[in-house]
Scaffold this active site. Structure first.
Site, PDB file in Angstrom:
ATOM      1  N   THR A 108       0.809  -1.216   0.000  1.00 63.33           N
ATOM      2  CA  THR A 108       0.000   0.000   0.000  1.00 63.33           C
ATOM      3  C   THR A 108       0.845   1.271   0.000  1.00 63.33           C
ATOM      4  OG1 THR A 108      -1.479   1.301   1.414  1.00 63.33           O
ATOM      5  CG2 THR A 108      -0.167  -0.352   2.519  1.00 63.33           C
ATOM      6  N   ASP A 109       0.286   2.335  -0.553  1.00 65.65           N
ATOM      7  CA  ASP A 109       0.964   3.640  -0.499  1.00 65.65           C
ATOM      8  C   ASP A 109       1.072   4.146   0.942  1.00 65.65           C
ATOM      9  OD1 ASP A 109      -1.698   4.391  -0.016  1.00 65.65           O
ATOM     10  OD2 ASP A 109      -1.781   5.905  -1.606  1.00 65.65           O
ATOM     11  N   GLU A 110       0.299   3.555   1.851  1.00 64.75           N
ATOM     12  CA  GLU A 110       0.335   4.010   3.249  1.00 64.75           C
ATOM     13  C   GLU A 110       1.675   3.758   3.914  1.00 64.75           C
ATOM     14  OE1 GLU A 110      -2.705   3.499   6.050  1.00 64.75           O
ATOM     15  OE2 GLU A 110      -4.315   3.611   4.581  1.00 64.75           O
ATOM     16  N   TYR A 144      -1.758  -0.395  11.109  1.00 64.95           N
ATOM     17  CA  TYR A 144      -1.967  -1.111   9.833  1.00 64.95           C
ATOM     18  C   TYR A 144      -0.772  -0.914   8.904  1.00 64.95           C
ATOM     19  CZ  TYR A 144      -3.310  -1.449   4.914  1.00 64.95           C
ATOM     20  OH  TYR A 144      -3.320  -1.721   3.564  1.00 64.95           O
ATOM     21  N   LYS A 172       2.120  -3.539   7.396  1.00 66.73           N
ATOM     22  CA  LYS A 172       2.375  -3.769   5.960  1.00 66.73           C
ATOM     23  C   LYS A 172       3.853  -3.510   5.651  1.00 66.73           C
ATOM     24  CE  LYS A 172      -0.253  -4.573   3.059  1.00 66.73           C
ATOM     25  NZ  LYS A 172      -0.776  -5.863   2.521  1.00 66.73           N
TER      26      LYS A 172
HETATM   27  P1  NAD Z   1     -10.143  -6.917   2.376  1.00 66.80           P
HETATM   28  O1  NAD Z   1     -10.105  -6.669   3.847  1.00 66.80           O
HETATM   29  O2  NAD Z   1     -11.361  -6.625   1.603  1.00 66.80           O
HETATM   30  O3  NAD Z   1      -9.782  -8.452   2.098  1.00 66.80           O
HETATM   31  C1  NAD Z   1      -8.786  -9.142   2.795  1.00 66.80           C
HETATM   32  C2  NAD Z   1      -9.003 -10.630   2.533  1.00 66.80           C
HETATM   33  O4  NAD Z   1      -7.941 -11.345   3.170  1.00 66.80           O
HETATM   34  C3  NAD Z   1     -10.305 -11.186   3.108  1.00 66.80           C
HETATM   35  O5  NAD Z   1     -10.924 -12.031   2.171  1.00 66.80           O
HETATM   36  C4  NAD Z   1      -9.862 -11.963   4.337  1.00 66.80           C
HETATM   37  O6  NAD Z   1     -10.719 -13.052   4.644  1.00 66.80           O
HETATM   38  C5  NAD Z   1      -8.480 -12.431   3.905  1.00 66.80           C
HETATM   39  N1  NAD Z   1      -7.582 -12.696   5.034  1.00 66.80           N
HETATM   40  C6  NAD Z   1      -7.344 -11.888   6.113  1.00 66.80           C
HETATM   41  N2  NAD Z   1      -6.459 -12.477   6.937  1.00 66.80           N
HETATM   42  C7  NAD Z   1      -6.115 -13.665   6.353  1.00 66.80           C
HETATM   43  C8  NAD Z   1      -5.228 -14.705   6.714  1.00 66.80           C
HETATM   44  N3  NAD Z   1      -4.516 -14.662   7.850  1.00 66.80           N
HETATM   45  N4  NAD Z   1      -5.099 -15.775   5.880  1.00 66.80           N
HETATM   46  C9  NAD Z   1      -5.828 -15.838   4.738  1.00 66.80           C
HETATM   47  N5  NAD Z   1      -6.700 -14.889   4.361  1.00 66.80           N
HETATM   48  C10 NAD Z   1      -6.836 -13.816   5.147  1.00 66.80           C
HETATM   49  O7  NAD Z   1      -8.883  -6.132   1.807  1.00 66.80           O
HETATM   50  P2  NAD Z   1      -8.683  -5.372   0.409  1.00 66.80           P
HETATM   51  O8  NAD Z   1      -9.134  -3.986   0.568  1.00 66.80           O
HETATM   52  O9  NAD Z   1      -9.177  -6.215  -0.692  1.00 66.80           O
HETATM   53  O10 NAD Z   1      -7.090  -5.335   0.359  1.00 66.80           O
HETATM   54  C11 NAD Z   1      -6.356  -6.375  -0.276  1.00 66.80           C
HETATM   55  C12 NAD Z   1      -4.881  -6.055  -0.196  1.00 66.80           C
HETATM   56  O11 NAD Z   1      -4.631  -4.820  -0.836  1.00 66.80           O
HETATM   57  C13 NAD Z   1      -4.358  -5.888   1.241  1.00 66.80           C
HETATM   58  O12 NAD Z   1      -3.089  -6.481   1.310  1.00 66.80           O
HETATM   59  C14 NAD Z   1      -4.269  -4.394   1.431  1.00 66.80           C
HETATM   60  O13 NAD Z   1      -3.249  -4.067   2.347  1.00 66.80           O
HETATM   61  C15 NAD Z   1      -3.948  -3.930   0.032  1.00 66.80           C
HETATM   62  N6  NAD Z   1      -4.377  -2.569  -0.358  1.00 66.80           N
HETATM   63  C16 NAD Z   1      -5.684  -2.185  -0.189  1.00 66.80           C
HETATM   64  C17 NAD Z   1      -6.084  -0.927  -0.623  1.00 66.80           C
HETATM   65  C18 NAD Z   1      -7.517  -0.446  -0.482  1.00 66.80           C
HETATM   66  O14 NAD Z   1      -7.781   0.742  -0.717  1.00 66.80           O
HETATM   67  N7  NAD Z   1      -8.471  -1.303  -0.134  1.00 66.80           N
HETATM   68  C19 NAD Z   1      -5.159  -0.063  -1.215  1.00 66.80           C
HETATM   69  C20 NAD Z   1      -3.835  -0.489  -1.351  1.00 66.80           C
HETATM   70  C21 NAD Z   1      -3.464  -1.751  -0.936  1.00 66.80           C
HETATM   71  O1  TDX Z   2     -15.905   6.825   8.640  1.00 70.40           O
HETATM   72  C1  TDX Z   2     -14.912   7.315   8.083  1.00 70.40           C
HETATM   73  N1  TDX Z   2     -14.820   8.681   7.979  1.00 70.40           N
HETATM   74  C2  TDX Z   2     -13.767   9.315   7.394  1.00 70.40           C
HETATM   75  O2  TDX Z   2     -13.730  10.548   7.322  1.00 70.40           O
HETATM   76  C3  TDX Z   2     -13.848   6.508   7.527  1.00 70.40           C
HETATM   77  C4  TDX Z   2     -13.913   5.006   7.596  1.00 70.40           C
HETATM   78  C5  TDX Z   2     -12.790   7.161   6.930  1.00 70.40           C
HETATM   79  N2  TDX Z   2     -12.737   8.523   6.869  1.00 70.40           N
HETATM   80  C6  TDX Z   2     -11.568   9.161   6.207  1.00 70.40           C
HETATM   81  C7  TDX Z   2     -10.220   8.684   6.713  1.00 70.40           C
HETATM   82  C8  TDX Z   2      -9.336   8.796   5.485  1.00 70.40           C
HETATM   83  O3  TDX Z   2      -8.836  10.117   5.379  1.00 70.40           O
HETATM   84  O4  TDX Z   2     -11.615   8.781   4.835  1.00 70.40           O
HETATM   85  C9  TDX Z   2     -10.295   8.533   4.319  1.00 70.40           C
HETATM   86  C10 TDX Z   2     -10.239   7.100   3.794  1.00 70.40           C
HETATM   87  O5  TDX Z   2     -10.356   6.237   4.912  1.00 70.40           O
HETATM   88  P1  TDX Z   2     -10.365   4.640   4.735  1.00 70.40           P
HETATM   89  O6  TDX Z   2     -11.423   4.256   3.772  1.00 70.40           O
HETATM   90  O7  TDX Z   2     -10.391   4.040   6.104  1.00 70.40           O
HETATM   91  O8  TDX Z   2      -8.993   4.380   3.999  1.00 70.40           O
HETATM   92  P2  TDX Z   2      -7.470   4.762   4.385  1.00 70.40           P
HETATM   93  O9  TDX Z   2      -7.291   4.898   5.838  1.00 70.40           O
HETATM   94  O10 TDX Z   2      -7.042   5.892   3.499  1.00 70.40           O
HETATM   95  O11 TDX Z   2      -6.734   3.397   3.929  1.00 70.40           O
HETATM   96  C11 TDX Z   2      -7.095   2.784   2.677  1.00 70.40           C
HETATM   97  O12 TDX Z   2      -6.167   3.044   1.683  1.00 70.40           O
HETATM   98  C12 TDX Z   2      -4.947   2.380   1.723  1.00 70.40           C
HETATM   99  C13 TDX Z   2      -7.312   1.281   2.819  1.00 70.40           C
HETATM  100  O13 TDX Z   2      -8.203   1.032   3.877  1.00 70.40           O
HETATM  101  C14 TDX Z   2      -6.035   0.556   3.026  1.00 70.40           C
HETATM  102  O14 TDX Z   2      -6.241  -0.847   3.024  1.00 70.40           O
HETATM  103  C15 TDX Z   2      -5.091   0.903   1.929  1.00 70.40           C
HETATM  104  O15 TDX Z   2      -3.857   0.318   2.161  1.00 70.40           O
END
Ligand code: NAD
Ligand code: TDX
Length: 333
Positions: free
Chosen positions: A123-125, A147, A151
């Site tokens: 992640t960019d985080e 988190y 990562k």
């Molecule tokens: P998500 O929470 O929707 O899905 C995570 C999945 O992993 C779920 O299906 C869960 O059951 C499974 N899981 C969790 N722990 C596990 C374990 N110990 N063993 C096997 N399976 C397990 O997450 P997402 O938003 O789809 O994110 C997927 C990946 O992308 C993550 O690695 C996250 O860090 C990364 N990512 C997410 C975002 C975003 O904006 N959502 C952005 C950048 C990177």
């Molecule tokens: O209820 C809310 N109110 C609010 O203002 C929530 C849930 C979030 N926010 C704000 C916090 C952040 O500035 O919105 C922005 C986005 O929040 P999230 O959806 O929780 O995402 P973020 O914390 O940016 O992280 C996401 O991007 C990077 C994903 O959850 C991560 O998995 C990914 O790695």
């Protein structure tokens, strides 16, 4: 590549990736390995071609289980993670077990089995917040919450594994991703589904300060596929949406697309350690032929329409465990 293992393939991005890859490569077989935590959901994979897809329920923190699933595969793409910042602030045990130990187990299994390619979705985080300009892959990680620290920990272990043992690790760092099948704890699906139900949208810290770069999920999946096929082991690739928006702009867009008014916005107490702005430069992946295709306005319209048309998917989720979490997270905030 004939057979790949997708860990975390029942989650948001993982399930979109499974669907994308099966459509893009008609000969490919995929094994989805997923623990099915609260965020894992087999409804996300309902429409995949069963002839070329196998599901295994398992935990990447269980080394023997993940190693057995990886036996004979040509590549593994790891999406499994604790993925929600607010949950990691409540307690990070599962984040360490999955995002650090789980990633280490995948590296070890790959080394023992000689797996040809290991793609770790990150992640960019991990860079932390940046006030101006954009991070490149050469910028040092400075994660700002449990988190992102977990990562970054997984990434460092994997890169050391490459350095020490030559394990063919490739890392992608994607920006905030949006689209169908996202668990409604993340801001976008939470606000869309709340708005559809005329429930408040809990916006942290006034909404004007924080900026996220929105990446459509299919663009993210194509970016991961590009890195998996064309990336160099030991390297990191940023995947940026190129759509930086303040949270207030995102919120107003959601209200516009759901036909609701600003009275639904509820300003609530800020997230502790809230990163102000994320911004990354994706030139390195673009040099391999990738570019995001989805326009933000169009992607937002498609996404809001999907949640509107698929209440069957999110209404089941917004019960039980979700409501318990929602109460803890937002009550008296
Ligand atoms: P998500 O929470 O929707 O899905 C995570 C999945 O992993 C779920 O299906 C869960 O059951 C499974 N899981 C969790 N722990 C596990 C374990 N110990 N063993 C096997 N399976 C397990 O997450 P997402 O938003 O789809 O994110 C997927 C990946 O992308 C993550 O690695 C996250 O860090 C990364 N990512 C997410 C975002 C975003 O904006 N959502 C952005 C950048 C990177
Ligand atoms: O209820 C809310 N109110 C609010 O203002 C929530 C849930 C979030 N926010 C704000 C916090 C952040 O500035 O919105 C922005 C986005 O929040 P999230 O959806 O929780 O995402 P973020 O914390 O940016 O992280 C996401 O991007 C990077 C994903 O959850 C991560 O998995 C990914 O790695």
């Amino acid at each position: 590549m004939k057979r790949i293992v997708v860990t975390g393939g029942a989650g948001f991005i993982g399930s979109n990736f499974v669907r994308y890859m099966l459509e893009a490569y008609p000969e490919l077989e995929i094994v989805t390995f997923d623990k099915l935590t609260y965020a894992g959901n087999l409804d996300n994979l309902k429409d995949v071609d069963e002839a070329r897809h196998t599901f295994i329920q398992g935990d990447i923190a269980d080394k023997a289980a993940i190693k057995a699933a990886m036996e004979g595969c040509d590549a593994i793409a790891n999406f499994a993670a604790g993925s929600h910042v607010d949950r990691s602030i409540m307690g990070a045990d599962d984040f360490i077990a999955t995002n650090v130990t789980g990633v280490y187990n995948i590296c070890e299994a790959a080394r023992e089995l000689g797996t040809p390619r290991v793609l770790l979705v990150s992640t960019d985080e991990v860079y932390g917040s940046i006030d101006e300009g954009s991070f490149t892959e050469a910028s040092p990680p400075r994660p700002g919450n449990p988190y992102s620290a977990s990562k970054a920990g997984g990434e460092l272990i994997a890169l050391a594994h490459f350095n020490t043992f030559g394990t063919p690790i490739i890392i992608t760092r994607g920006s905030n991703t949006y689209g169908p099948y996202q668990y409604p704890e993340k801001v976008l699906p939470l606000f869309v589904t709340n708005a559809l139900d005329d429930e408040p949208l809990p916006l942290y810290s006034g909404g004007e300060n924080n900026v996220r770069d929105w990446l459509y999920v299919e663009d993210h999946c194509r970016g991961i596929d590009t890195a998996l096929r064309k990336g160099r082991p030991g390297e990191i690739y940023n995947i940026a949406g190129g759509n930086e928006r303040r949270n207030m702009v995102l919120t107003r867009k959601i209200l516009e697309l759901t036909g609701k008014g600003e009275e639904l916005i509820q300003f609530v107490k800020d997230r502790p350690g809230h990163d102000r702005r994320y911004s990354i430069d994706a030139a390195k992946l673009k040099a391999l032929g990738w570019a995001p295709r989805m326009d933000w306005d169009e992607g937002m319209a498609l996404t809001v329409r999907w949640y509107r048309d698929n209440e069957w998917w999110w209404r089941k989720i917004k019960t039980g465990e979700f409501l318990e979490y929602y109460r803890k997270q937002y009550h008296e905030r």
